[in-house]
Design a protein around this motif. Structure first.
Motif, short mmCIF file in Angstrom:
data_model
loop_
_atom_site.label_atom_id
_atom_site.label_comp_id
_atom_site.label_asym_id
_atom_site.label_seq_id
_atom_site.Cartn_x
_atom_site.Cartn_y
_atom_site.Cartn_z
N LEU A 13 32.73 47.96 41.16
CA LEU A 13 32.55 46.89 42.02
C LEU A 13 32.59 45.68 41.29
CD1 LEU A 13 30.75 45.66 44.33
CD2 LEU A 13 28.54 46.45 43.17
N ASP A 14 32.27 45.50 39.92
CA ASP A 14 32.31 44.19 39.17
C ASP A 14 33.64 43.58 39.36
OD1 ASP A 14 31.19 42.21 37.21
OD2 ASP A 14 32.82 42.87 36.01
N LEU A 15 34.72 44.34 39.19
CA LEU A 15 36.21 43.92 39.36
C LEU A 15 36.51 43.38 40.76
CD1 LEU A 15 38.36 46.13 37.29
CD2 LEU A 15 37.97 43.63 36.93
N VAL A 16 36.09 43.97 41.78
CA VAL A 16 36.27 43.59 42.99
C VAL A 16 35.33 42.24 43.46
CG1 VAL A 16 36.05 44.32 45.63
CG2 VAL A 16 36.56 46.09 43.73
N TRP A 17 34.49 42.38 42.91
CA TRP A 17 33.53 41.06 43.08
C TRP A 17 34.18 39.72 42.59
CZ3 TRP A 17 29.52 38.99 45.75
CH2 TRP A 17 28.66 37.93 45.29
N ARG A 18 34.60 40.08 41.29
CA ARG A 18 35.24 38.90 40.58
C ARG A 18 36.48 38.51 41.47
NH1 ARG A 18 35.88 40.86 34.49
NH2 ARG A 18 36.55 39.07 34.32
N ALA A 19 37.16 39.33 42.00
CA ALA A 19 38.59 39.22 42.67
C ALA A 19 38.17 37.82 43.95
CB ALA A 19 39.24 40.43 43.35
N TRP A 20 36.98 37.82 44.15
CA TRP A 20 36.60 37.01 45.27
C TRP A 20 35.75 35.81 44.65
CZ3 TRP A 20 37.45 37.47 50.64
CH2 TRP A 20 37.97 38.71 51.03
N PHE A 96 29.82 44.07 49.62
CA PHE A 96 30.58 44.90 48.37
C PHE A 96 29.36 46.25 48.27
CE2 PHE A 96 31.56 40.74 48.17
CZ PHE A 96 33.03 40.45 47.39
N LYS A 97 29.96 47.30 48.00
CA LYS A 97 29.12 48.46 47.74
C LYS A 97 29.64 49.39 46.84
CE LYS A 97 25.76 51.95 49.81
NZ LYS A 97 24.55 51.43 49.66
N GLN A 98 28.99 49.85 45.78
CA GLN A 98 29.53 50.81 44.81
C GLN A 98 29.43 52.14 45.34
OE1 GLN A 98 31.37 49.84 41.80
NE2 GLN A 98 31.79 51.95 42.28
N LEU A 99 30.19 52.92 45.48
CA LEU A 99 30.14 54.54 45.99
C LEU A 99 30.87 55.49 44.92
CD1 LEU A 99 31.31 53.80 49.52
CD2 LEU A 99 29.10 54.03 48.99
N GLU A 100 30.05 55.77 44.18
CA GLU A 100 30.76 56.62 42.90
C GLU A 100 31.78 55.87 42.40
OE1 GLU A 100 30.88 60.83 43.72
OE2 GLU A 100 29.22 60.62 44.90
N ASP A 101 32.96 56.54 42.38
CA ASP A 101 34.27 55.74 41.76
C ASP A 101 34.91 54.77 42.58
OD1 ASP A 101 35.02 57.96 43.33
OD2 ASP A 101 36.31 58.60 41.80
N LEU A 102 34.47 54.62 43.71
CA LEU A 102 35.01 53.57 44.84
C LEU A 102 34.19 52.40 45.05
CD1 LEU A 102 36.18 56.31 47.68
CD2 LEU A 102 37.67 54.98 45.73
N THR A 103 34.79 51.26 45.44
CA THR A 103 33.82 50.17 45.67
C THR A 103 34.41 50.02 47.35
OG1 THR A 103 34.10 48.96 43.79
CG2 THR A 103 33.55 47.53 45.73
N ARG A 104 33.20 49.96 48.26
CA ARG A 104 33.59 49.82 49.82
C ARG A 104 33.44 48.11 49.94
NH1 ARG A 104 29.35 52.29 53.39
NH2 ARG A 104 28.29 50.23 52.91
N ASP A 144 48.69 46.96 35.94
CA ASP A 144 49.19 45.60 35.15
C ASP A 144 49.07 44.48 35.82
OD1 ASP A 144 50.47 47.50 33.37
OD2 ASP A 144 52.15 47.88 34.66
N HIS A 145 48.09 44.38 36.73
CA HIS A 145 47.83 43.24 37.41
C HIS A 145 46.64 42.50 36.93
CE1 HIS A 145 47.06 40.46 40.83
NE2 HIS A 145 48.46 40.53 41.16
N ILE A 146 46.65 41.22 36.97
CA ILE A 146 45.39 40.38 36.35
C ILE A 146 44.16 40.96 37.11
CG2 ILE A 146 45.65 38.52 38.48
CD1 ILE A 146 44.22 36.76 36.14
N LEU A 147 43.94 41.47 38.49
CA LEU A 147 43.01 41.74 38.94
C LEU A 147 42.34 43.01 38.61
CD1 LEU A 147 43.60 40.99 43.00
CD2 LEU A 147 42.11 39.54 41.06
N SER A 148 43.31 43.92 37.71
CA SER A 148 42.76 45.09 37.46
C SER A 148 42.29 45.08 35.95
CB SER A 148 44.01 46.23 37.36
OG SER A 148 44.97 45.99 36.49
N ARG A 149 42.38 43.97 35.32
CA ARG A 149 41.71 43.84 33.88
C ARG A 149 40.18 43.49 33.87
NH1 ARG A 149 46.66 40.00 33.05
NH2 ARG A 149 48.16 41.45 33.19
N PRO A 150 39.65 43.79 33.16
CA PRO A 150 38.03 43.54 32.98
C PRO A 150 38.12 42.05 32.40
CG PRO A 150 38.61 45.60 31.64
CD PRO A 150 39.88 45.07 32.24
#
Length: 150
Positions: A13-20, A96-104, A144-150
């Motif tokens: 969830l944190d990475l998805v939130w940061r993308a926005w 945004f919602k964390q679902l185990e190993d996914l983010t909805r 390898d994308h910037i969005l995938s980096r913590p």
């Protein structure tokens, strides 16, 4: 008449939130230029063309980290008369919602006028949101994308 899209992203969830919510990350997938002030009432201006100042003045209406992001939206110049006048803007809400190993991720875009031009703008945005969310998912799930980096 609300546009609704939902996707599932194989990242936390944190990475998805940061993308926005972080300008450098937003510029990597949503708009080549952005001004974001991450608080309610702060700027949320997305510029598809850095020379086009149409999005100036858009604000964050709700900022509930890391669950809800709601902001005003101005469309491209071709729809300026139907959706870009102050007091008559559309609104986007992202949940945004964390679902185990996914983010909805759920996106709702509301405020469409029931006019021929309003419906044309809505249809354009239906297609555009699908494309953008596909790009976000592909980028953030990439190694390898910037969005995938913590």
């Amino acid at each position: 008449m609300t546009i609704k899209h939902e996707i599932f992203i194989e990242k936390e969830l944190d990475l998805v939130w940061r993308a926005w919510t972080e300008e450098d990350r937003v510029k990597a997938w949503l708009a080549p230029a952005a001004r974001i002030e991450p608080w309610e009432g702060g700027k949320y201006e997305l510029y598809p063309d850095p020379n086009d100042q149409t999005p100036t003045g858009c604000k964050l209406l709700k900022y509930e980290k890391p669950r809800v992001l709601q902001f005003e939206w101005k469309g491209p110049e071709i729809f300026a008369e139907t959706m870009n006048l102050n007091g008559d803007l559309t609104m986007v809400q992202v949940n945004f919602k964390q679902l185990e190993d996914l983010t909805r991720l759920s996106v709702m875009h509301i405020g469409w006028k029931n006019t021929p031009q309003g419906m044309a703008a809505r249809q354009w945005h239906v297609r555009t949101w699908l494309q953008l969310l596909d790009e976000l998912k592909a980028a953030i799930e990439s190694k390898d994308h910037i969005l995938s980096r913590p």
